[in-house]
Design a protein around this motif. Structure first.
Motif, PDB file in Angstrom:
ATOM      1  N   SER A 105      39.753  44.416  38.832  1.00  0.00           N
ATOM      2  CA  SER A 105      38.842  45.463  39.330  1.00  0.00           C
ATOM      3  C   SER A 105      37.549  44.848  39.843  1.00  0.00           C
ATOM      4  CB  SER A 105      38.522  46.476  38.224  1.00  0.00           C
ATOM      5  OG  SER A 105      39.664  47.276  37.990  1.00  0.00           O
ATOM      6  N   LEU A 106      37.055  43.817  39.158  1.00  0.00           N
ATOM      7  CA  LEU A 106      35.812  43.164  39.597  1.00  0.00           C
ATOM      8  C   LEU A 106      36.015  42.421  40.908  1.00  0.00           C
ATOM      9  CD1 LEU A 106      34.491  41.894  36.144  1.00  0.00           C
ATOM     10  CD2 LEU A 106      33.321  43.498  37.674  1.00  0.00           C
ATOM     11  N   ARG A 107      37.169  41.760  41.043  1.00  0.00           N
ATOM     12  CA  ARG A 107      37.472  41.055  42.292  1.00  0.00           C
ATOM     13  C   ARG A 107      37.586  42.045  43.450  1.00  0.00           C
ATOM     14  NH1 ARG A 107      40.879  36.086  41.798  1.00  0.00           N
ATOM     15  NH2 ARG A 107      42.555  37.161  42.831  1.00  0.00           N
ATOM     16  N   LEU A 108      38.226  43.177  43.179  1.00  0.00           N
ATOM     17  CA  LEU A 108      38.418  44.180  44.228  1.00  0.00           C
ATOM     18  C   LEU A 108      37.084  44.780  44.679  1.00  0.00           C
ATOM     19  CD1 LEU A 108      40.421  45.776  45.947  1.00  0.00           C
ATOM     20  CD2 LEU A 108      40.770  47.332  44.026  1.00  0.00           C
ATOM     21  N   ILE A 109      36.255  45.179  43.732  1.00  0.00           N
ATOM     22  CA  ILE A 109      34.978  45.798  44.126  1.00  0.00           C
ATOM     23  C   ILE A 109      34.068  44.751  44.776  1.00  0.00           C
ATOM     24  CG2 ILE A 109      33.763  45.576  41.890  1.00  0.00           C
ATOM     25  CD1 ILE A 109      33.560  48.658  44.178  1.00  0.00           C
ATOM     26  N   SER A 110      34.209  43.488  44.372  1.00  0.00           N
ATOM     27  CA  SER A 110      33.390  42.435  45.010  1.00  0.00           C
ATOM     28  C   SER A 110      33.790  42.278  46.477  1.00  0.00           C
ATOM     29  CB  SER A 110      33.561  41.089  44.302  1.00  0.00           C
ATOM     30  OG  SER A 110      33.184  41.218  42.955  1.00  0.00           O
ATOM     31  N   LEU A 111      35.090  42.363  46.759  1.00  0.00           N
ATOM     32  CA  LEU A 111      35.540  42.286  48.159  1.00  0.00           C
ATOM     33  C   LEU A 111      35.020  43.484  48.950  1.00  0.00           C
ATOM     34  CD1 LEU A 111      39.254  41.094  47.767  1.00  0.00           C
ATOM     35  CD2 LEU A 111      37.343  39.821  48.750  1.00  0.00           C
ATOM     36  N   PRO A 171      44.651  48.222  51.863  1.00  0.00           N
ATOM     37  CA  PRO A 171      44.849  46.952  52.567  1.00  0.00           C
ATOM     38  C   PRO A 171      44.085  45.796  51.906  1.00  0.00           C
ATOM     39  CG  PRO A 171      44.438  48.715  54.146  1.00  0.00           C
ATOM     40  CD  PRO A 171      44.242  49.312  52.789  1.00  0.00           C
ATOM     41  N   VAL A 172      42.858  46.074  51.439  1.00  0.00           N
ATOM     42  CA  VAL A 172      42.074  45.018  50.780  1.00  0.00           C
ATOM     43  C   VAL A 172      42.786  44.582  49.488  1.00  0.00           C
ATOM     44  CG1 VAL A 172      39.877  44.515  49.602  1.00  0.00           C
ATOM     45  CG2 VAL A 172      39.862  45.716  51.802  1.00  0.00           C
ATOM     46  N   PHE A 173      43.301  45.548  48.748  1.00  0.00           N
ATOM     47  CA  PHE A 173      44.049  45.242  47.511  1.00  0.00           C
ATOM     48  C   PHE A 173      45.291  44.398  47.830  1.00  0.00           C
ATOM     49  CE2 PHE A 173      47.535  46.494  44.633  1.00  0.00           C
ATOM     50  CZ  PHE A 173      47.011  46.063  43.423  1.00  0.00           C
ATOM     51  N   ALA A 174      45.966  44.723  48.936  1.00  0.00           N
ATOM     52  CA  ALA A 174      47.172  43.974  49.320  1.00  0.00           C
ATOM     53  C   ALA A 174      46.805  42.524  49.618  1.00  0.00           C
ATOM     54  CB  ALA A 174      47.835  44.622  50.538  1.00  0.00           C
ATOM     55  N   ALA A 175      45.729  42.317  50.399  1.00  0.00           N
ATOM     56  CA  ALA A 175      45.313  40.943  50.727  1.00  0.00           C
ATOM     57  C   ALA A 175      44.909  40.202  49.456  1.00  0.00           C
ATOM     58  CB  ALA A 175      44.158  40.972  51.722  1.00  0.00           C
ATOM     59  N   MET A 176      44.215  40.901  48.578  1.00  0.00           N
ATOM     60  CA  MET A 176      43.737  40.261  47.336  1.00  0.00           C
ATOM     61  C   MET A 176      44.890  39.857  46.424  1.00  0.00           C
ATOM     62  SD  MET A 176      41.295  41.887  44.414  1.00  0.00           S
ATOM     63  CE  MET A 176      42.466  42.401  43.163  1.00  0.00           C
ATOM     64  N   THR A 177      45.846  40.750  46.261  1.00  0.00           N
ATOM     65  CA  THR A 177      46.923  40.454  45.304  1.00  0.00           C
ATOM     66  C   THR A 177      47.986  39.535  45.897  1.00  0.00           C
ATOM     67  OG1 THR A 177      47.883  42.590  45.902  1.00  0.00           O
ATOM     68  CG2 THR A 177      46.711  42.472  43.804  1.00  0.00           C
ATOM     69  N   LEU A 178      48.167  39.585  47.229  1.00  0.00           N
ATOM     70  CA  LEU A 178      49.243  38.776  47.829  1.00  0.00           C
ATOM     71  C   LEU A 178      48.743  37.421  48.325  1.00  0.00           C
ATOM     72  CD1 LEU A 178      51.048  41.688  49.711  1.00  0.00           C
ATOM     73  CD2 LEU A 178      51.784  40.582  47.595  1.00  0.00           C
TER      74      LEU A 178
END
Ligand code: NAP
Length: 325
Positions: A307-313, A183-190
């Motif tokens: 990957s950095l944006r995702l792990i930061s979230l 879900p976090v990846f979905a919010a980040m990419t969309l």
């Protein structure tokens, strides 16, 4: 141009089996070697998936001169160390999510890949499957206007087994890093990076988040409502409210054969299906081979920045719920 690649797998658990199954359908991919902490397990896995070499230690596989690229499929807490070992042995690496257990680890992995000049990518397979590629495209094109909100969940009832990685803090357990990442990846990419994150969690006796609820807030009152849970089966859908339509990635939204349901404001419904003959892991593996054949050391899709944006979230959520590994 090199088009055939010898793969190795470290850690022969559940996901390794699925990945090895799909690797068989990737043109030019050969599962050359597998490694487990148990030689017997490695031998059985090698037999099942026709791998020529098998090892009872991970170190032996990283030294196998015939292996070009290594897929790391251990619990998250071992990703950093194993990735660095493989990169230093000049093996390209596809490492499972969560890439590391915090941003510092991911930075170290990326920095090693750059120093060694060897390919590294996080195995965020959702990024490569056809339905997700399609949704990214229609959102980027603003086909139905701007996003107003996004709701995504991922939940299943996990057996409360403290020996297994999901509830074991020393193995990076908890719902967020295991399934909340989608879900976090979905919010980040969309949508993008939120201005504000609110989050709360239910903790297990073992002090990991067995459930995590998140609200991401963006400019113009755009919100993402996200949930991960190990306590119950949830729809595992992603619903995007746009100015001119509601778009739903059907269950389970992160993997094939999810479909895309579009309901426009005038009431018209459309269902777009994406028939896929595999489990869906072949797409990321084929992408890795494509990158290697172009002598790339970083993916053009699941970039280091992603990957950095995702792990930061994930770090921001972990800080909000007060969980430190
Ligand atoms: N992309 C996806 O769809 C997906 C799905 C599930 C999981 N994953 C990710 O893949 C990774 C592995 O997940 P999994 O579900 O395959 O886990 P799993 O079934 O528990 O397997 C993990 C494997 O890691 C190895 N390992 C090394 N040290 C270990 C230790 N101290 N304790 C337990 N196992 C250890 C073991 O292999 P040996 O005994 O052979 O050494 C074990 O079989 C996780 O990072 C997870 O987030 C991704």
């Amino acid at each position: 141009m090199k088009t055939n690649y010898n793969w190795g797998i470290l850690g022969l658990g559940k996901i390794a089996k699925k990945f090895a199954t799909d690797l068989q359908s990737v043109e030019g991919a050969n599962l050359k070697a597998v490694a487990s902490r148990s030689l017997k397990k490695a031998e059985e896995f090698a037999e099942d998936f026709h791998a020529e070499n098998y090892y009872g230690s991970y170190a032996e596989l990283t030294e196998d001169p015939e292996v070009d690229v290594i897929y790391i499929a251990t619990p998250h807490v071992f990703h950093k160390e194993l990735t660095i070992t493989c990169l230093k042995a000049k093996k390209a690496v596809l490492c499972e999510k969560a890439f590391g257990i915090n941003k510092t680890e991911v930075e170290e992995m990326i920095s090693t890949a750059k120093t060694e000049n060897v390919f590294l990518m996080e195995a965020l397979w959702t990024h490569f499957v056809p339905h997700y590629q399609y949704i990214l495209e229609i959102i980027q094109q603003k086909k139905y206007g701007e996003i107003k909100s996004l709701t995504a969940d991922f939940g299943f009832k996990a057996p409360y087994d403290l020996d297994k990685r999901l509830f074991n803090k020393n193995l990076g357990g908890g719902s967020l890093l295991d399934i909340g990442i989608y879900p976090v990846f979905a919010a980040m990419t969309l949508i993008g990076i939120p201005q504000k994150i609110e989050a709360s969690a239910k903790f297990s006796e073992t002090k990991v988040d067995e459930e995590c609820l998140m609200t991401f807030s963006y400019a113009n009152n755009v919100k993402a409502h996200l949930k991960s849970t190990l306590l119950e089966k949830t729809p595992t859908e992603c619903i995007i409210e746009l100015e001119e339509a509601t778009v739903k990635l059907t269950s389970r939204f992160h993997e094939p054969p999810s479909s895309i349901e579009i309901t426009t404001k005038d009431g018209k419904k459309e269902l777009i299906e994406f028939p896929v003959a595999t489990l869906g892991y072949n797409y990321e593996a084929a992408h890795v081979q494509q990158m290697l054949s172009e002598n790339k050391t970083e993916s053009t899709v699941m970039t280091f920045e992603n990957s950095l944006r995702l792990i930061s979230l994930l770090d921001r959520v972990l800080e909000k719920i007060g969980l430190k590994y």
